[in-house]
Scaffold this active site. Sequence first.
Site, PDB file in Angstrom:
ATOM      1  N   PHE A 142      58.204  50.138 -45.460  1.00 28.05           N
ATOM      2  CA  PHE A 142      56.858  51.332 -45.099  1.00 28.05           C
ATOM      3  C   PHE A 142      55.083  50.903 -44.878  1.00 28.05           C
ATOM      4  O   PHE A 142      54.397  51.459 -44.750  1.00 28.05           O
ATOM      5  CB  PHE A 142      56.890  52.417 -44.619  1.00 28.05           C
ATOM      6  CG  PHE A 142      59.040  53.116 -45.390  1.00 28.05           C
ATOM      7  CD1 PHE A 142      59.236  53.283 -44.369  1.00 28.05           C
ATOM      8  CD2 PHE A 142      59.142  53.387 -46.795  1.00 28.05           C
ATOM      9  CE1 PHE A 142      60.523  53.127 -44.630  1.00 28.05           C
ATOM     10  CE2 PHE A 142      60.044  53.627 -47.003  1.00 28.05           C
ATOM     11  CZ  PHE A 142      61.212  53.775 -45.373  1.00 28.05           C
ATOM     12  N   SER A 143      55.419  49.517 -45.670  1.00 29.79           N
ATOM     13  CA  SER A 143      53.298  49.751 -45.955  1.00 29.79           C
ATOM     14  C   SER A 143      52.647  48.871 -44.907  1.00 29.79           C
ATOM     15  O   SER A 143      53.391  47.934 -44.663  1.00 29.79           O
ATOM     16  CB  SER A 143      53.924  49.009 -47.760  1.00 29.79           C
ATOM     17  OG  SER A 143      52.336  48.590 -47.873  1.00 29.79           O
TER      18      SER A 143
ATOM     19  N   PRO B 266      61.946  52.578 -51.816  1.00 29.27           N
ATOM     20  CA  PRO B 266      61.142  51.291 -51.814  1.00 29.27           C
ATOM     21  C   PRO B 266      60.556  51.543 -51.200  1.00 29.27           C
ATOM     22  O   PRO B 266      60.692  51.853 -49.721  1.00 29.27           O
ATOM     23  CB  PRO B 266      62.193  50.570 -52.213  1.00 29.27           C
ATOM     24  CG  PRO B 266      63.400  51.040 -52.415  1.00 29.27           C
ATOM     25  CD  PRO B 266      62.927  52.292 -52.491  1.00 29.27           C
ATOM     26  N   CYS B 267      58.755  51.812 -51.216  1.00 32.35           N
ATOM     27  CA  CYS B 267      58.270  51.541 -50.269  1.00 32.35           C
ATOM     28  C   CYS B 267      57.228  50.143 -49.639  1.00 32.35           C
ATOM     29  O   CYS B 267      57.023  50.214 -48.250  1.00 32.35           O
ATOM     30  CB  CYS B 267      56.638  51.850 -50.823  1.00 32.35           C
ATOM     31  SG  CYS B 267      55.989  50.982 -52.425  1.00 32.35           S
ATOM     32  N   GLN B 268      58.074  49.438 -49.885  1.00 32.23           N
ATOM     33  CA  GLN B 268      57.639  48.310 -48.995  1.00 32.23           C
ATOM     34  C   GLN B 268      57.615  47.698 -47.555  1.00 32.23           C
ATOM     35  O   GLN B 268      57.295  47.448 -46.602  1.00 32.23           O
ATOM     36  CB  GLN B 268      58.202  46.756 -49.846  1.00 32.23           C
ATOM     37  CG  GLN B 268      57.348  46.726 -51.294  1.00 32.23           C
ATOM     38  CD  GLN B 268      58.378  47.298 -52.080  1.00 32.23           C
ATOM     39  OE1 GLN B 268      59.230  48.356 -51.484  1.00 32.23           O
ATOM     40  NE2 GLN B 268      58.113  46.880 -53.327  1.00 32.23           N
TER      41      GLN B 268
END
Length: 369
Positions: free
Chosen positions: A81-82, A77-79
């Site tokens: 770090f986004s 999951p990138c959320q």
Amino acid sequence: MTSEGSKKLKVVSMFSGCGGMDLGFKQAGYDIVWANDLDEDACETYSHNIGKIIPGDVTKLEIPNVKNLDVLVAGFPCQPFSNAGSRKGTNDPRGVLYQQTFKFIENLDPKVVVFENVRGLLSTKTQNGKLIDEIVDTLTNKYGYHVAYRLLNFSHFGVPQNRIRLIIIAVKNKNYIDHIFPEVTEDKDLSIQATLKGVSKKMLNQNELMRLNPQAIYYGSMIPEGGSWKDLEYDVLPDRWKKIRDNMAKYHYPNFFRRYARSEIQGTITAAFKPENAGVWHPTEDRIYSVREIARFQTFPDQFEFLGRSIKSKYQQIGNAVPPHMAKQIAEQLKHYLFKTQISTLTRRKVESTELNVNQPIHKQKIFI
């Protein structure tokens, strides 16, 4: 030495989503032997188009028993770090899921590891320093890999979208590490007009559009092709926007309601897909893009049908996905290493700068995008 075509390369896929990464590897001739995702709608889309996927929390699943695994891919999951998300990093429960990939690596010992994430991961800090350094150090010193990572603008590889993402690739043979990324693609029309050519109402998911509130429709309809909220007269702006317009520097010059021109390359397709903050307005029609149209920007084939409980879910699935065209190019390049074939020394087109060197501190590294 194993010759290409004599065996089918095996892939284990973690955090598979609706299958963008896996579809690209499948198109390149790989066999997806195990896949998983938590999102039920994404799993429904995946199983409908690609094949078997195991739904559920990956931290609670048994690690598959796969012998001689070629590639492990993971888009954890990138959320966290986004820049578009909360930026809680490892303080977000999703921000530590990358550690689960290490458990799979330890048990499966893949020949190649491929991670995909947002550029914000590079600046994410942990208790011990930077997260990227922790990932590289673990792969290198604990599991014996040689690691390279780069920020890539996918539009330089034939994806019709200015999408910049971090790709981390780890291999066991250091002789291949300098040639593990695909070559830049030249001379392809990536404009919105070219990308949406031939789209018709009869296509799968073309008649599915998210509902907008009346205010969004009102302001969106006034934005000219190639423009944004900055083209609107001050008097028509809501009070909140007037406050921002009065002090643009304070609010970092936001570009609400971006409507790209037909001749431009589309901006990043995001999972949030909010008309105010993302450039999702159709260039010439008073609407946002359909599910099929954003699938085109993400290079999903027209026969790939998106399923799920809501239209919003379908937008999210597509926005979270790795463009299959990008994944396929990575997969094709990895064959040189997996089949021990000759790698041509083509001159790479440098766009703005050169590749990241993991032996340098982050602030000194150059970016190949």
